[in-house]
Design a protein around this motif. Structure first.
Motif, PDB file in Angstrom:
ATOM      1  N   ILE A 203      41.566  49.094  25.447  1.00 14.03           N
ATOM      2  CA  ILE A 203      41.540  48.846  24.056  1.00 14.03           C
ATOM      3  C   ILE A 203      42.977  48.636  23.647  1.00 14.03           C
ATOM      4  O   ILE A 203      43.262  47.860  22.577  1.00 14.03           O
ATOM      5  N   LYS A 204      43.824  49.349  24.202  1.00 13.70           N
ATOM      6  CA  LYS A 204      45.086  49.347  23.578  1.00 13.70           C
ATOM      7  C   LYS A 204      45.959  47.834  23.907  1.00 13.70           C
ATOM      8  O   LYS A 204      46.811  47.441  23.008  1.00 13.70           O
ATOM      9  N   LEU A 205      45.316  46.952  24.651  1.00 19.14           N
ATOM     10  CA  LEU A 205      45.760  45.637  25.130  1.00 19.14           C
ATOM     11  C   LEU A 205      45.230  44.607  24.219  1.00 19.14           C
ATOM     12  O   LEU A 205      45.985  43.779  23.796  1.00 19.14           O
ATOM     13  N   ALA A 206      44.130  45.038  23.429  1.00 14.87           N
ATOM     14  CA  ALA A 206      43.464  44.167  22.421  1.00 14.87           C
ATOM     15  C   ALA A 206      42.723  45.060  21.447  1.00 14.87           C
ATOM     16  O   ALA A 206      41.488  45.031  21.367  1.00 14.87           O
ATOM     17  N   PRO A 207      43.421  45.757  20.356  1.00 12.56           N
ATOM     18  CA  PRO A 207      42.615  46.744  19.768  1.00 12.56           C
ATOM     19  C   PRO A 207      41.989  46.085  18.561  1.00 12.56           C
ATOM     20  O   PRO A 207      41.144  46.847  18.001  1.00 12.56           O
ATOM     21  N   ASN A 208      41.971  44.642  18.516  1.00 14.06           N
ATOM     22  CA  ASN A 208      40.852  44.078  17.403  1.00 14.06           C
ATOM     23  C   ASN A 208      39.949  43.608  18.118  1.00 14.06           C
ATOM     24  O   ASN A 208      38.969  42.600  17.381  1.00 14.06           O
ATOM     25  N   CYS A 234      43.055  55.922  17.881  1.00  9.88           N
ATOM     26  CA  CYS A 234      43.267  55.298  16.478  1.00  9.88           C
ATOM     27  C   CYS A 234      44.600  55.322  16.025  1.00  9.88           C
ATOM     28  O   CYS A 234      45.180  54.495  15.289  1.00  9.88           O
ATOM     29  N   LYS A 235      45.211  56.677  15.876  1.00  2.00           N
ATOM     30  CA  LYS A 235      46.367  56.856  15.264  1.00  2.00           C
ATOM     31  C   LYS A 235      47.474  55.976  16.127  1.00  2.00           C
ATOM     32  O   LYS A 235      48.552  55.538  15.472  1.00  2.00           O
ATOM     33  N   GLU A 236      47.466  55.832  17.447  1.00  6.61           N
ATOM     34  CA  GLU A 236      48.273  55.138  18.149  1.00  6.61           C
ATOM     35  C   GLU A 236      48.283  53.761  17.796  1.00  6.61           C
ATOM     36  O   GLU A 236      49.213  53.044  17.494  1.00  6.61           O
ATOM     37  N   VAL A 237      47.211  53.111  17.539  1.00  5.74           N
ATOM     38  CA  VAL A 237      46.937  51.797  16.787  1.00  5.74           C
ATOM     39  C   VAL A 237      47.611  51.633  15.558  1.00  5.74           C
ATOM     40  O   VAL A 237      48.582  50.841  15.415  1.00  5.74           O
ATOM     41  N   GLU A 238      47.381  52.479  14.835  1.00  6.10           N
ATOM     42  CA  GLU A 238      47.886  52.589  13.532  1.00  6.10           C
ATOM     43  C   GLU A 238      49.402  52.572  13.432  1.00  6.10           C
ATOM     44  O   GLU A 238      49.998  51.916  12.496  1.00  6.10           O
ATOM     45  N   GLU A 239      49.859  53.431  14.334  1.00  2.00           N
ATOM     46  CA  GLU A 239      51.387  53.609  14.357  1.00  2.00           C
ATOM     47  C   GLU A 239      52.176  52.436  14.707  1.00  2.00           C
ATOM     48  O   GLU A 239      53.523  52.159  14.396  1.00  2.00           O
ATOM     49  N   GLN A 240      51.226  51.512  15.501  1.00  2.00           N
ATOM     50  CA  GLN A 240      51.800  50.286  16.129  1.00  2.00           C
ATOM     51  C   GLN A 240      51.976  49.185  14.918  1.00  2.00           C
ATOM     52  O   GLN A 240      52.264  48.029  14.969  1.00  2.00           O
ATOM     53  N   SER A 244      43.479  47.183  12.604  1.00  2.00           N
ATOM     54  CA  SER A 244      42.263  47.165  13.468  1.00  2.00           C
ATOM     55  C   SER A 244      41.049  47.695  12.557  1.00  2.00           C
ATOM     56  O   SER A 244      41.050  48.898  12.687  1.00  2.00           O
ATOM     57  N   PRO A 245      40.371  46.749  11.707  1.00  2.00           N
ATOM     58  CA  PRO A 245      39.159  47.375  11.648  1.00  2.00           C
ATOM     59  C   PRO A 245      38.015  48.274  12.451  1.00  2.00           C
ATOM     60  O   PRO A 245      37.492  49.225  11.935  1.00  2.00           O
ATOM     61  N   HIS A 246      38.241  47.913  13.637  1.00  2.00           N
ATOM     62  CA  HIS A 246      37.501  48.802  14.638  1.00  2.00           C
ATOM     63  C   HIS A 246      38.196  50.036  14.782  1.00  2.00           C
ATOM     64  O   HIS A 246      37.439  51.273  14.928  1.00  2.00           O
ATOM     65  N   ALA A 247      39.347  50.281  14.690  1.00  2.00           N
ATOM     66  CA  ALA A 247      40.185  51.348  14.948  1.00  2.00           C
ATOM     67  C   ALA A 247      39.790  52.501  13.551  1.00  2.00           C
ATOM     68  O   ALA A 247      39.557  53.615  13.443  1.00  2.00           O
ATOM     69  N   LEU A 248      39.957  51.753  12.392  1.00  2.00           N
ATOM     70  CA  LEU A 248      39.658  52.622  11.214  1.00  2.00           C
ATOM     71  C   LEU A 248      38.214  52.940  11.196  1.00  2.00           C
ATOM     72  O   LEU A 248      37.983  53.796  10.690  1.00  2.00           O
TER      73      LEU A 248
END
Length: 299
Positions: A203-208, A234-240, A244-248
């Motif tokens: 997921i980290k490679l393509a969060p969307n 989810c927080k890591e994606v946000e910090e970057q 990502s609607p999927h993380a949210l």
């Protein structure tokens, strides 16, 4: 291939009847229309002969999606006790030019079921996937082959190669779920914990990309883990600074789970994220997030 008059001199073709005043008659290729006229005549007699078999091939060359012709071809093949390995050769050639033709793949399945010999199927599917790694029909047929002939061994390693090449290959994610949860050997909790870690890294490679998000939620639902195991991701994606609607959306799931256990803070945070998704980051699904907001408010 052309229709030779001497072969059909005892048959009167039956033309297509579109009624007395067709609104928009189809401009069929003349050879196709002629072949279909003979087909209606032989089908009416239920003729199962070499010439009828040749006729189905001619029609297939014009219209490989004609399900009725494939079905009639099967009846003739079995009645005449034809060499079905030669038929697989024919299907090989047809799929080369029509790799996303459902009727072709279904016909292949019928032939392989009759043969009960799967020796050439996985290599054949692999060749098709090498040309198009997201061919839905090839993956679906692969599932049938694996399940029917108990060929589960090595399937995860096979899928790994496709996800390593393209983490956005949604067909491969679907196949991965099939390989783990439709396998008669059920996964252990330790295996599922490792699988969750595997997917997190992907997921980290393509969060969307929505597929691994849906996949990981499915894995968690089958494991002894809780959805909040994904909060760090989810927080890591946000910090970057990645929106990502999927993380949210995953955070909404986490906050709702905690709200149901009595956390007012999580309830408020979940509602806040729903509003953000509805109004800014996932407006195409505004109604859905409005519904989720109402659900959270009612807890």
């Amino acid at each position: 291939m052309t229709l030779e008059a001497e072969v059909w001199n005892d048959i009167t073709p039956i033309p297509q009847d579109d009624g007395p005043d067709p609104l928009a008659p189809i401009a069929y290729n003349p050879e196709y229309a002629k072949a279909m006229g003979y087909f209606r005549a032989v089908a009416q007699k239920d003729e199962r002969s070499e010439r009828a078999l040749d006729l189905t091939e001619q029609i297939i060359e014009h219209n490989p999606a004609h399900y009725t012709i494939w079905r009639y071809r099967q009846q003739i093949l079995f009645f005449l006790n034809k060499n079905l390995y030669e038929e697989l050769d024919f299907v090989d050639e047809q799929i080369k030019y029509n790799p996303k033709n459902y009727q072709l793949w279904h016909h292949r399945q019928i032939i392989v079921e009759k043969l009960m010999d799967v020796s050439r199927e996985l290599p054949f599917i692999n060749n098709v996937l090498n040309d198009d790694a997201k061919n839905y029909h090839a993956w679906t047929y692969r599932q049938w082959v694996i399940k029917t002939f108990n060929l589960w061994e090595g399937e995860l390693e096979f899928i790994d190669k496709y996800l390593d090449k393209d983490v956005r290959n949604n067909s491969a994610w679907n196949q991965r779920y099939f390989a783990i949860f439709f396998n008669p050997n059920k996964p252990t909790d330790d295996f599922l914990a490792q699988e969750i870690n595997y997917v997190i890294e992907k997921i980290k490679l393509a969060p969307n990309n929505i597929s691994p998000w849906n996949y990981i939620k499915g894995v968690i639902a089958k494991s002894d883990k809780d959805i909040d195991i994904l909060e760090g991701l989810c927080k890591e994606v946000e910090e970057q600074k990645i929106i990502s609607p999927h993380a949210l959306g995953c955070l909404v799931d986490i906050h709702e789970s905690r709200a149901r256990n009595g956390s007012a803070t999580d309830k408020a945070e979940g509602i806040k994220i729903c509003i953000t998704l509805a109004e800014k980051h996932d407006t195409i699904r505004k109604n859905y997030w409005e519904y989720r907001k109402v659900t959270l408010a009612s807890i």
